[in-house]
Write an enzyme that holds these catalytic residues in place. Structure first.
Site, PDB file in Angstrom:
ATOM      1  N   TYR A  94       0.831  -1.207   0.000  1.00 25.47           N
ATOM      2  CA  TYR A  94       0.000   0.000   0.000  1.00 25.47           C
ATOM      3  C   TYR A  94       0.872   1.266   0.000  1.00 25.47           C
ATOM      4  O   TYR A  94       0.737   2.122   0.870  1.00 25.47           O
ATOM      5  CB  TYR A  94      -0.960  -0.012   1.197  1.00 25.47           C
ATOM      6  CG  TYR A  94      -2.039  -1.063   1.029  1.00 25.47           C
ATOM      7  CD1 TYR A  94      -3.204  -0.772   0.336  1.00 25.47           C
ATOM      8  CD2 TYR A  94      -1.872  -2.361   1.510  1.00 25.47           C
ATOM      9  CE1 TYR A  94      -4.184  -1.733   0.141  1.00 25.47           C
ATOM     10  CE2 TYR A  94      -2.843  -3.329   1.319  1.00 25.47           C
ATOM     11  CZ  TYR A  94      -3.995  -3.006   0.636  1.00 25.47           C
ATOM     12  OH  TYR A  94      -4.950  -3.955   0.429  1.00 25.47           O
TER      13      TYR A  94
ATOM     14  N   TYR B   3     -12.216  -7.800   6.394  1.00 25.26           N
ATOM     15  CA  TYR B   3     -11.087  -7.767   5.449  1.00 25.26           C
ATOM     16  C   TYR B   3     -10.670  -9.217   5.186  1.00 25.26           C
ATOM     17  O   TYR B   3     -10.463  -9.989   6.120  1.00 25.26           O
ATOM     18  CB  TYR B   3      -9.892  -6.980   6.028  1.00 25.26           C
ATOM     19  CG  TYR B   3      -8.690  -7.065   5.117  1.00 25.26           C
ATOM     20  CD1 TYR B   3      -8.599  -6.258   3.987  1.00 25.26           C
ATOM     21  CD2 TYR B   3      -7.672  -7.998   5.343  1.00 25.26           C
ATOM     22  CE1 TYR B   3      -7.518  -6.362   3.120  1.00 25.26           C
ATOM     23  CE2 TYR B   3      -6.591  -8.103   4.482  1.00 25.26           C
ATOM     24  CZ  TYR B   3      -6.525  -7.288   3.380  1.00 25.26           C
ATOM     25  OH  TYR B   3      -5.463  -7.403   2.510  1.00 25.26           O
TER      26      TYR B   3
ATOM     27  N   LYS C  69      -1.003 -16.823   7.832  1.00 19.80           N
ATOM     28  CA  LYS C  69      -0.185 -15.976   8.709  1.00 19.80           C
ATOM     29  C   LYS C  69       0.688 -16.775   9.691  1.00 19.80           C
ATOM     30  O   LYS C  69       1.810 -17.135   9.345  1.00 19.80           O
ATOM     31  CB  LYS C  69      -1.075 -14.989   9.467  1.00 19.80           C
ATOM     32  CG  LYS C  69      -1.622 -13.871   8.578  1.00 19.80           C
ATOM     33  CD  LYS C  69      -2.247 -12.789   9.412  1.00 19.80           C
ATOM     34  CE  LYS C  69      -2.879 -11.702   8.569  1.00 19.80           C
ATOM     35  NZ  LYS C  69      -1.937 -10.729   8.043  1.00 19.80           N
TER      36      LYS C  69
HETATM   37  C1  LIG Z   1      -8.587 -12.127   8.031  1.00 16.41           C
HETATM   38  C2  LIG Z   1      -7.633 -12.074   6.879  1.00 16.41           C
HETATM   39  N1  LIG Z   1      -7.898 -12.768   5.771  1.00 16.41           N
HETATM   40  C3  LIG Z   1      -7.052 -12.781   4.718  1.00 16.41           C
HETATM   41  C4  LIG Z   1      -5.897 -12.040   4.732  1.00 16.41           C
HETATM   42  C5  LIG Z   1      -4.985 -12.042   3.533  1.00 16.41           C
HETATM   43  O1  LIG Z   1      -3.828 -12.778   3.810  1.00 16.41           O
HETATM   44  P1  LIG Z   1      -2.487 -12.528   2.954  1.00 16.41           P
HETATM   45  O2  LIG Z   1      -2.036 -11.144   3.256  1.00 16.41           O
HETATM   46  O3  LIG Z   1      -1.553 -13.603   3.436  1.00 16.41           O
HETATM   47  O4  LIG Z   1      -2.866 -12.705   1.521  1.00 16.41           O
HETATM   48  C6  LIG Z   1      -5.590 -11.275   5.859  1.00 16.41           C
HETATM   49  C7  LIG Z   1      -4.364 -10.447   5.907  1.00 16.41           C
HETATM   50  O5  LIG Z   1      -4.216  -9.541   6.687  1.00 16.41           O
HETATM   51  C8  LIG Z   1      -6.474 -11.297   6.965  1.00 16.41           C
HETATM   52  O6  LIG Z   1      -6.232 -10.588   8.083  1.00 16.41           O
END
Ligand SMILES: Cc1ncc(COP(=O)(O)O)c(C=O)c1O
Length: 428
Positions: free
Chosen positions: A19, A147, A277
């Site tokens: 970003y 998100y 993560k």
């Molecule tokens: C709840 C949630 N889903 C999906 C993602 C996307 O994961 P990535 O950044 O590994 O693509 C994130 C990333 O912050 C997240 O917090």
């Protein structure tokens, strides 16, 4: 080896950061190594990490067990294609995921990143209904304030405003949104929240394939904690209206909220679960999407005859081996006492922020401490204030938050919480 001024200039001129703008980008903090809870900078200074590298490095950096797993696996093979081939790291990782995740989730798709895991989950839901001859069920429903990632399917279920993808609204598929639950964590479910969800399912359930949500904690959409009873009720409504439940536990999985999975607060199993993560202890990118026997069987018996997804680096052995080592640490259960202690220290340490005029709310759950301000923070202003104090904290929107590694000492947490309060006072 240190990073030279020429390299930093090259970075500034040529590399996109998350970003970021290519016009006058803010200065980057050069990190040369990391150990435990410390990030070591080019000039020898150390920062105490309050972010776990976007919530992933739960065991800290340079962990001997994870290092050993990576080195041993490197000596065997770093990667081999997963089509037509299998290997022990993937098998044992999947075995442990099935064991640790909420019951009933025993089919595992190993994905490359969180966003991809969400794409896979959405595809599973769509393919499930297609296989049953019900392709009219092709929409999704989700919560405002959520998100789920940066790829197109994931973006389409992010909050259209706070989910960071507002500019793409016109080109994204249109799904259903229900208001973010007003029933906060620890509170009983308010009728208005359950009615809002039921109304959409009642009116549009016939075209909805799945409800996707981040259980308990909405992360990047605002660090908001909501009632476990909402999740429980959503589970029941999904059964009633024949809609699959996708739990995105990419941020919450593996102990962060005080339960191993956020779904455990509500004692439910989703139909599809996404993890990522912390899966590799933050060492490298890897995620997984798990589902039930019934959904897997239905997809496989459908017209396509298989599940239609298979990226090049699927099941990467190196990442699987490290994830396996990370889950072995999780399996010891030590995360429980670590998170419990961190929770009470975050609560005590951030409490003084409640007195500040600029602060709207302070909330803590498990290893997450949030100070929500009334107005948005200026990252350019606030980030250097933390670095000057030897801390790595990266606020967004109105939220100055901490998600430290589980191995953080009481002194680390005190330094982080004191730093947050001090910086917010300075900004009053
Ligand atoms: C709840 C949630 N889903 C999906 C993602 C996307 O994961 P990535 O950044 O590994 O693509 C994130 C990333 O912050 C997240 O917090």
């Amino acid at each position: 080896m240190s990073i030279t001024p020429e390299q930093l200039q090259f970075d500034r001129e040529h590399i996109w950061h998350p970003y970021s703008s290519m016009i006058n980008p803010p200065p980057m903090v050069p990190v040369v190594s990391a150990e435990g809870t410390r990030l070591r900078l080019n000039d020898g200074r150390e920062l105490i990490d309050g972010m776990s590298s976007w919530w992933s490095a739960i065991h800290g950096y340079n962990h001997p067990d994870l290092n050993r797993a990576a080195c041993e696996q490197l000596g065997k093979m770093s990667h081999v294609m997963f089509g037509g081939i299998t290997h022990e790291p993937a098998i044992e990782l999947a075995r442990l995921l099935v064991e640790l995740t909420p019951k009933g989730l025993d089919k595992v798709f190993i994905a490359d990143s969180g966003s991809v895991a969400v794409e896979v989950a959405i595809k599973m839901a769509l393919q499930y209904w297609q296989s049953l001859g019900r392709s009219e069920k092709h929409k999704l429903v989700t919560l405002r304030g959520g998100y789920h990632g940066d790829t197109f399917g994931a973006m389409s279920v992010c909050d259209p405003v706070t989910g960071m993808h507002e500019i793409f609204t016109g080109v994204l598929p249109k799904h259903h949104f229900v208001p973010r639950p007003t029933s906060k964590f620890g509170e009983p479910l308010k009728a208005a929240d359950s009615e809002a969800l039921e109304q959409v399912l009642q009116n549009s359930g016939s075209e909805i394939a799945a409800l996707i949500l981040e259980p308990i904690v909405q992360g990047a959409g605002g660090m908001y904690f909501y009632s476990a009873e909402y999740i429980k009720h959503a589970r029941e409504l999904c059964v009633q209206y024949e809609v699959l439940l996708i739990a995105d536990e990419i941020a919450t999985g593996f102990g962060r909220t005080g339960e191993l999975f956020a779904c455990d607060h509500a004692n439910i199993s989703p139909d599809i679960l996404c993890v990522g993560k912390a899966l590799t202890g933050g060492y490298m990118t890897l995620a997984a999407t798990l589902t039930t026997e019934k959904i897997a069987q239905t997809i496989s018996a459908g017209g396509a005859g298989c599940f239609m997804h298979g990226p090049t680096f699927m099941g990467n052995p190196l990442a699987c081996a490290v994830a396996l080592a990370s889950l072995e640490i999780i399996k010891t259960g030590q995360w429980k006492s670590q998170i419990k202690r961190i929770e009470s220290e975050l609560e005590a340490g951030l409490a003084p922020a409640r007195q500040l005029n600029s602060v709207a709310e302070v909330r803590v759950l498990g290893g997450i401490g949030v100070v929500e301000r009334k107005a948005a923070v200026s990252l350019a202003e606030i980030q250097p204030m933390f670095v000057e104090r030897g801390l790595w904290v990266r606020p967004f929107g109105r939220n100055v938050y901490l998600m430290p590694p589980y191995i953080s000492s009481s002194e680390d947490i005190a330094a982080l919480t004191n730093g947050v309060v001090e910086v917010l006072c300075a900004l009053e």
